[in-house]
Design a protein around this motif. Structure first.
Motif, mmCIF file in Angstrom:
data_model
loop_
_atom_site.group_PDB
_atom_site.id
_atom_site.type_symbol
_atom_site.label_atom_id
_atom_site.label_comp_id
_atom_site.label_asym_id
_atom_site.label_seq_id
_atom_site.Cartn_x
_atom_site.Cartn_y
_atom_site.Cartn_z
ATOM 1 N N PHE A 172 0.828 -1.202 0.000
ATOM 2 C CA PHE A 172 0.000 0.000 0.000
ATOM 3 C C PHE A 172 0.868 1.260 0.000
ATOM 4 C CE2 PHE A 172 -2.238 3.295 2.474
ATOM 5 C CZ PHE A 172 -3.296 3.522 1.606
ATOM 6 N N LEU A 173 1.923 1.247 0.847
ATOM 7 C CA LEU A 173 2.827 2.401 0.895
ATOM 8 C C LEU A 173 3.565 2.578 -0.427
ATOM 9 C CD1 LEU A 173 4.318 1.982 4.489
ATOM 10 C CD2 LEU A 173 2.639 3.669 3.719
ATOM 11 N N GLY A 174 3.946 1.465 -1.049
ATOM 12 C CA GLY A 174 4.619 1.544 -2.351
ATOM 13 C C GLY A 174 3.714 2.145 -3.410
ATOM 14 N N ILE A 175 2.441 1.702 -3.378
ATOM 15 C CA ILE A 175 1.482 2.245 -4.356
ATOM 16 C C ILE A 175 1.294 3.740 -4.146
ATOM 17 C CG2 ILE A 175 -0.943 2.213 -5.049
ATOM 18 C CD1 ILE A 175 -0.918 -0.808 -4.561
ATOM 19 N N LEU A 176 1.227 4.165 -2.848
ATOM 20 C CA LEU A 176 1.080 5.587 -2.557
ATOM 21 C C LEU A 176 2.253 6.394 -3.106
ATOM 22 C CD1 LEU A 176 -0.326 5.737 1.093
ATOM 23 C CD2 LEU A 176 -1.527 6.263 -1.040
ATOM 24 N N ILE A 177 3.471 5.875 -2.900
ATOM 25 C CA ILE A 177 4.662 6.590 -3.360
ATOM 26 C C ILE A 177 4.701 6.673 -4.881
ATOM 27 C CG2 ILE A 177 7.184 6.512 -3.445
ATOM 28 C CD1 ILE A 177 7.078 5.245 -0.642
ATOM 29 N N ILE A 178 4.414 5.514 -5.532
ATOM 30 C CA ILE A 178 4.412 5.490 -7.001
ATOM 31 C C ILE A 178 3.322 6.401 -7.557
ATOM 32 C CG2 ILE A 178 4.023 4.034 -9.019
ATOM 33 C CD1 ILE A 178 5.324 1.731 -7.450
ATOM 34 N N GLY A 179 2.154 6.384 -6.904
ATOM 35 C CA GLY A 179 1.061 7.245 -7.349
ATOM 36 C C GLY A 179 1.414 8.713 -7.239
ATOM 37 N N ALA A 180 2.072 9.066 -6.123
ATOM 38 C CA ALA A 180 2.476 10.465 -5.945
ATOM 39 C C ALA A 180 3.483 10.879 -7.013
ATOM 40 C CB ALA A 180 3.060 10.663 -4.556
ATOM 41 N N LEU A 181 4.426 9.956 -7.314
ATOM 42 C CA LEU A 181 5.400 10.256 -8.348
ATOM 43 C C LEU A 181 4.753 10.413 -9.708
ATOM 44 C CD1 LEU A 181 8.328 7.845 -7.308
ATOM 45 C CD2 LEU A 181 8.287 10.356 -7.161
ATOM 46 N N LEU A 182 3.805 9.501 -10.016
ATOM 47 C CA LEU A 182 3.103 9.589 -11.305
ATOM 48 C C LEU A 182 2.289 10.875 -11.403
ATOM 49 C CD1 LEU A 182 1.896 5.912 -11.859
ATOM 50 C CD2 LEU A 182 3.673 7.147 -13.116
ATOM 51 N N THR A 183 1.616 11.223 -10.295
ATOM 52 C CA THR A 183 0.827 12.461 -10.292
ATOM 53 C C THR A 183 1.712 13.671 -10.523
ATOM 54 O OG1 THR A 183 -0.782 11.488 -8.760
ATOM 55 C CG2 THR A 183 -0.740 13.891 -8.932
ATOM 56 N N SER A 184 2.872 13.662 -9.879
ATOM 57 C CA SER A 184 3.808 14.768 -10.051
ATOM 58 C C SER A 184 4.322 14.842 -11.486
ATOM 59 C CB SER A 184 4.974 14.611 -9.079
ATOM 60 O OG SER A 184 5.928 15.618 -9.260
ATOM 61 N N LEU A 185 4.628 13.655 -12.055
ATOM 62 C CA LEU A 185 5.106 13.630 -13.442
ATOM 63 C C LEU A 185 4.046 14.119 -14.406
ATOM 64 C CD1 LEU A 185 7.090 10.251 -13.489
ATOM 65 C CD2 LEU A 185 8.032 12.558 -13.649
ATOM 66 N N LEU A 186 2.806 13.648 -14.216
ATOM 67 C CA LEU A 186 1.716 14.062 -15.103
ATOM 68 C C LEU A 186 1.433 15.551 -14.963
ATOM 69 C CD1 LEU A 186 -0.757 11.052 -14.704
ATOM 70 C CD2 LEU A 186 0.663 11.602 -16.689
#
Length: 360
Positions: free
Chosen positions: A26-40
């Motif tokens: 869950f924490l990994g998904i949160l981190i990856i999601g935040a990174l993807l959101t920032s990239l987008l």
């Protein structure tokens, strides 16, 4: 004596529990999601910036071209005010030579410019409901007059290499000017012949002011070899037209000389200057040359004092346009906003007419 081996309890090997795995996942998904959101988000910001920069970069040159044309409306190299015109097409002065009707002429969105660029939905035609403007001026390429023989209808210039047979020319000196067509041009002798037998758009051989509307009489006029100049007449029509992609663009129309079957013809060149221009509004500032009163408000092209009954846009109307206010609305090429629409920007610029600076 036998030693007893001391036995120690074996440490039990343990892995991650299911709960721990789920928390880590869950924490990994949160981190990856935040990174993807920032990239987008950065990508969207970059697209917005690129589209805005492209809009500004493209519009800067286009608006400078349009503003320069407006500033030069009515300009001629000699500053002459008395303009004779022997150009006739079917007995009438065509739009691209109608100096007497106004070196600058505005058209509201309700006025169809049928003879120039009509309203229509085809590519290059003018969008109904959008304003337009016609500007007449002298060209940049000019040559001094060295001789003028009114009997042989020949004007000799220092360099005729910039002129060809069929060109629409303007000759002027400090006493006056004339608009006419060149019948033949000899670049070896630098002689321009404007006899109406070869220059078929000329209704007569006299280049003097005044020339009657029907051109029943023309006055002979010899241009000075001291300060006489010959240059091209440059008519320019700016409007919003339909482009090839189904959108709208800012267009510029200029006349071009073509030879078809040995005969010289004048045709329109419709050049797309700036795409994704969806609207253009034009307004005008007037000054009354009789009362020396500068207007306090901008008016559109349908203003009563600019109507034909009041003298139109020509020099006979005391209400002369001294500045033009241009407002255009641009759209981005791509859909980049959060609402899934194109970006829009409105640009405003004001151009004063150099030929009428003495009215200020």
């Amino acid at each position: 004596m036998k030693k007893n081996k001391q036995s120690f309890p074996r440490r039990r090997q343990r892995g991650f529990t299911l709960v721990e795995l789920m928390i880590a996942l869950f924490l990994g998904i949160l981190i990856i999601g935040a990174l993807l959101t920032s990239l987008l988000s950065n990508k969207d910001s970059l697209r917005v910036s690129e589209n805005l920069a492209r809009m500004q970069e493209n519009s800067r040159l286009a608006l400078e071209l349009m503003s320069r044309d407006i500033r030069e409306a009515g300009e001629n190299p000699c500053g002459a005010k008395l303009m004779a015109n022997v150009i006739r097409s079917g007995g009438n002065i065509p739009w691209w030579a109608s100096w007497g009707d106004g070196a600058i002429q505005g058209f509201s969105g309700a006025t169809d410019t049928t003879s120039i660029v009509p309203f229509g939905t085809a590519e290059g035609l003018r969008v109904n409901g959008t304003a337009a403007i016609l500007v007449l001026q002298a060209g940049a390429a000019e040559s001094n007059v060295t001789a003028h023989n009114t009997g042989s209808t020949e004007i000799t210039v220092m360099n005729a290499s910039n002129f060809v047979a069929g060109d629409i020319l303007m000759s002027c000196d400090l006493q006056g000017a004339a608009i006419f067509q060149a019948g033949t041009v000899d670049s070896a002798t630098n002689v321009i012949n404007y006899d109406s037998s070869t220059a078929t758009l000329n209704c007569g051989n006299g280049l003097g002011y005044p020339t009657t509307v029907a051109c029943t009489t023309t006055t002979l006029r010899q241009f000075s070899t001291t300060n006489g100049i010959v240059t091209k007449l440059v008519p320019t029509f700016w409007y919003i037209g339909n482009n090839s992609t189904g959108g709208r663009s800012l267009y510029r129309t200029q006349i071009a000389r073509t030879v078809v079957g040995g005969a010289t013809q004048i045709t329109n060149n419709r050049d797309e200057i700036l795409n994704n221009v969806v609207e253009m509004n034009l307004s005008y500032l007037k000054k009354n040359s009789t009362t020396e009163t500068l207007a306090t408000t901008w008016v559109d092209a349908d203003d009563s004092e600019l109507a034909v009954v009041a003298g139109g846009w020509g020099e006979l109307n005391p209400n002369q346009v001294v500045a033009v206010r241009t407002e255009i609305k641009l759209q981005s090429e791509e859909v980049v906003s959060a609402s899934n629409t194109k970006l829009e920007r409105t640009l405003l610029f004001i151009s004063s007419l150099r030929s009428r600076e003495t009215l200020y």
